[in-house]
Design a protein around this motif. Structure first.
Motif, short mmCIF file in Angstrom:
data_model
loop_
_atom_site.label_atom_id
_atom_site.label_comp_id
_atom_site.label_asym_id
_atom_site.label_seq_id
_atom_site.Cartn_x
_atom_site.Cartn_y
_atom_site.Cartn_z
N ILE A 69 0.84 -1.19 0.00
CA ILE A 69 0.00 0.00 0.00
C ILE A 69 0.88 1.25 0.00
O ILE A 69 1.90 1.31 0.68
CB ILE A 69 -0.90 0.03 1.26
CG1 ILE A 69 -1.84 -1.17 1.28
CG2 ILE A 69 -1.70 1.33 1.35
CD1 ILE A 69 -2.84 -1.20 0.15
N LYS A 71 1.58 4.43 1.50
CA LYS A 71 1.26 5.04 2.79
C LYS A 71 1.50 6.54 2.68
O LYS A 71 2.57 7.04 2.99
CB LYS A 71 2.10 4.43 3.90
CG LYS A 71 1.66 4.85 5.30
CD LYS A 71 2.45 4.12 6.37
CE LYS A 71 2.00 4.54 7.77
NZ LYS A 71 2.76 3.81 8.82
N ASP A 76 -2.55 4.16 6.19
CA ASP A 76 -2.82 2.78 5.76
C ASP A 76 -3.64 1.98 6.77
O ASP A 76 -3.75 0.76 6.66
CB ASP A 76 -1.52 2.05 5.44
CG ASP A 76 -0.61 1.85 6.66
OD1 ASP A 76 -0.86 2.51 7.69
OD2 ASP A 76 0.33 1.05 6.57
N ASP A 77 -4.24 2.66 7.73
CA ASP A 77 -5.09 1.95 8.70
C ASP A 77 -6.24 1.23 8.01
O ASP A 77 -6.64 0.13 8.42
CB ASP A 77 -5.65 2.92 9.74
CG ASP A 77 -4.60 3.39 10.74
OD1 ASP A 77 -3.51 2.76 10.78
OD2 ASP A 77 -4.85 4.37 11.46
N ALA A 79 -6.25 -0.15 5.13
CA ALA A 79 -5.77 -1.38 4.50
C ALA A 79 -5.52 -2.46 5.55
O ALA A 79 -5.85 -3.64 5.35
CB ALA A 79 -4.50 -1.11 3.72
N LYS A 80 -4.95 -2.06 6.67
CA LYS A 80 -4.73 -3.01 7.76
C LYS A 80 -6.06 -3.57 8.27
O LYS A 80 -6.14 -4.73 8.69
CB LYS A 80 -3.97 -2.34 8.90
CG LYS A 80 -2.53 -1.97 8.53
CD LYS A 80 -1.86 -1.24 9.69
CE LYS A 80 -0.43 -0.85 9.36
NZ LYS A 80 0.20 -0.08 10.46
N TYR A 98 2.56 -7.89 4.38
CA TYR A 98 2.04 -6.53 4.20
C TYR A 98 3.16 -5.50 4.31
O TYR A 98 4.06 -5.61 5.13
CB TYR A 98 0.97 -6.21 5.25
CG TYR A 98 0.48 -4.79 5.16
CD1 TYR A 98 -0.43 -4.41 4.18
CD2 TYR A 98 0.97 -3.81 6.02
CE1 TYR A 98 -0.85 -3.10 4.07
CE2 TYR A 98 0.55 -2.50 5.92
CZ TYR A 98 -0.36 -2.15 4.94
OH TYR A 98 -0.76 -0.86 4.82
N GLY A 100 3.44 -1.00 4.00
CA GLY A 100 2.98 0.35 3.67
C GLY A 100 4.20 1.20 3.37
O GLY A 100 5.02 1.45 4.26
N ASP A 122 -1.69 -0.64 -3.96
CA ASP A 122 -2.22 0.72 -4.07
C ASP A 122 -1.11 1.54 -4.73
O ASP A 122 -0.16 1.95 -4.08
CB ASP A 122 -2.55 1.27 -2.68
CG ASP A 122 -2.86 2.77 -2.70
OD1 ASP A 122 -3.06 3.33 -3.78
OD2 ASP A 122 -2.88 3.38 -1.61
N GLU A 352 -6.51 7.19 -5.99
CA GLU A 352 -5.87 6.13 -5.21
C GLU A 352 -6.07 4.79 -5.93
O GLU A 352 -6.78 3.89 -5.47
CB GLU A 352 -6.45 6.08 -3.80
CG GLU A 352 -5.49 5.56 -2.75
CD GLU A 352 -4.42 6.56 -2.31
OE1 GLU A 352 -3.54 6.18 -1.53
OE2 GLU A 352 -4.49 7.73 -2.75
#
Length: 474
Positions: A69, A71, A76-77, A79-80, A98, A100, A122, A352
């Motif tokens: 992602i 960030k 990126d919260d 996505a988490k 994962y 970011g 992303d 995005e």
């Protein structure tokens, strides 16, 4: 041929989203047609290949998933949240890797070259991967099956039917949906509502009014405008492009389409003549040329400048620096005489962009991760955590998240169908880079309007004449 090799080919094929026919073809090439056919027959009643409402994309529940992602302004919260609370709930045996990060291009390009890209990305921010080039090289998975799949949490609708109309048009390349825009982004001119009201000012609807107010502001000791000189795509995309579209929509369509002399059109010169006034009359904050986006936004939040070009990620990006009672709001660019689009017209659309690399090891899982993100649950979490809208219809309903969120919704309502997004910078990265560097030179007094037009038109012609570059049309 060992059972282990059969199992490995079987799982890799399923993870990549291969059909039964593709699996059989791969088996023929490897001399596995009979045992692989048997494996397929056995799998018909098993969970890994089940493609119903619970697993419409045929995800292997145990296949690892690699998520990367950007960030940036949105953090990126969100996505988490998908990783921990949505994907893992459905596929508890899947191991998620994962990251970011920023400047995705330099970090991920080697993985594409080596044939080992992440499963979902992303692809946003400065230094991102070139989506158009990836599309032309066949590096992006077709997301048509995802668009047609059932929505995760909107009963009776497909995934595609839950997304804001028009939000995914920029993700279509040669008729295929190759990327998905996540954020419902509005770009324009931001200011502090508190400051303007305390001084008795109203936001200028015309450029002449903007110049008049800017002169008054400068005389009071505050810079009328502040922007980033390190990233001049902000002033190019959020002000110049928007003003040109409103002044003459066909002019920017011609630019997107690489038409001959599109950058030399009278409408381009007229918009540039207006923008040059900002530099000539010293309406920019002193030293803006050396500020990056975060620095310029901090100067703005400290009251050193009044108007700032940016997008709807601004509040979340600067959430730790916003003074109490600042009340930021967004507005369209002011109108020029003879504009063909009303003042309320604004740049808005999907932003995005997310992609699923076609060579990822878990293509089906990458698509499923997106199906979960682009849900009402995923969209509402995003809205609440970033104070920004996603493209998922209804995911922000009933939320009161402050002036930035409210002004964005008000701007979209006022604009109605008068929204637009330029494409040349996304389709042709080198052309976009030339335009942003040339507008920086122009506004800093280092070149003339004629020189700007000539330089960018030359870049446009070079792009058009290069047979290695895939061309697109509006």
């Amino acid at each position: 041929m060992s059972d282990e090799r059969i199992e490995r080919m079987f799982r890799e094929g399923i993870a990549r989203g291969w059909s039964r026919r593709q699996l059989l073809q791969a088996g023929v090439a490897a001399g596995l047609v009979l045992p692989l056919s048997t494996a397929l027959a056995r799998s018909a009643a098993g969970a890994p290949l089940a493609q119903g409402t619970e697993n419409p994309l045929g995800v292997d529940p145990a296949a690892p998933l690699d998520v990367v992602i950007f960030k940036g302004g949105f953090g990126d919260d969100y996505a988490k949240n998908v990783n921990d609370n949505l994907y893992k709930k459905l596929y508890p045996d899947a191991q998620i890797t994962y990251a970011g990060i920023q400047r995705l291009g330099e970090q991920l390009q080697p993985r594409f070259v080596s044939g080992n890209p992440p499963d979902v990305i992303d692809n946003s921010g400065a230094g991102n991967l070139d989506n158009a080039a990836l599309a032309a090289e066949g590096q992006l998975a077709d997301l048509g099956d995802l668009m047609a799949a059932p929505s995760y949490d909107t009963e009776g609708k497909t995934f595609g039917e839950t997304l804001a109309p028009g939000s995914q048009e920029t993700g279509i390349f040669d008729g295929k949906q190759l990327l998905l825009n996540w954020a419902l982004t509005v770009t324009g001119v931001w200011y502090s509502q508190t400051f303007m009201e305390s001084k008795g000012y109203t936001y200028p609807k015309t450029w002449d009014e903007m110049m008049g107010l800017s002169k008054e502001l400068k005389g009071s000791g505050v810079a009328p405008w502040v922007t980033t000189g390190v990233h001049p795509q902000y002033i190019r995309g959020f002000v110049f492009d928007q003003m040109l579209w409103k002044h003459d929509p066909q002019a920017i369509v011609n630019i997107d389409n690489l038409e001959a002399d599109a950058w030399k059109a009278p409408a381009v010169a007229e918009v540039l003549e207006a923008l040059v006034m900002l530099g000539e009359q010293e309406f920019f904050l002193s030293g803006w040329e050396g500020l990056d986006h975060i620095q310029s936004q901090n100067e703005w939040l400290q009251g050193k400048g009044v108007f700032l070009p940016c997008g709807t990620w601004l509040e979340n990006e600067m959430k730790d620096s916003i003074p109490a009672d600042f009340n930021m709001v967004v507005a369209p660019t002011p109108s020029l005489p003879g504009d063909k689009i009303a003042f309320e017209g604004i740049f808005a659309g999907g932003g995005e962009p997310f992609i699923v690399p076609s060579e990822g090891k878990n293509v089906a899982g990458g698509k499923e991760w997106l199906r979960l993100l682009f849900s009402k649950e995923g969209g509402r979490f995003f809205a609440e955590s970033t104070k920004s809208l996603s493209v998922v219809q209804g995911s922000g309903e009933g939320l009161d998240l402050g002036t930035a969120f409210g002004s964005t919704q008000a701007a979209l309502t006022a604009a109605g169908t008068n929204t637009f997004t330029a494409r040349y910078g996304d389709w042709y990265k080198d052309l976009g880079d030339t335009a942003k560097s040339e507008i920086a030179s122009l506004l800093q007094g280092q070149s003339s309007i004629e020189e700007f037009q000539a330089a960018v038109q030359e870049a446009s012609d070079a792009t058009k004449d290069d047979p290695a570059i895939t061309k697109y049309q509006r």
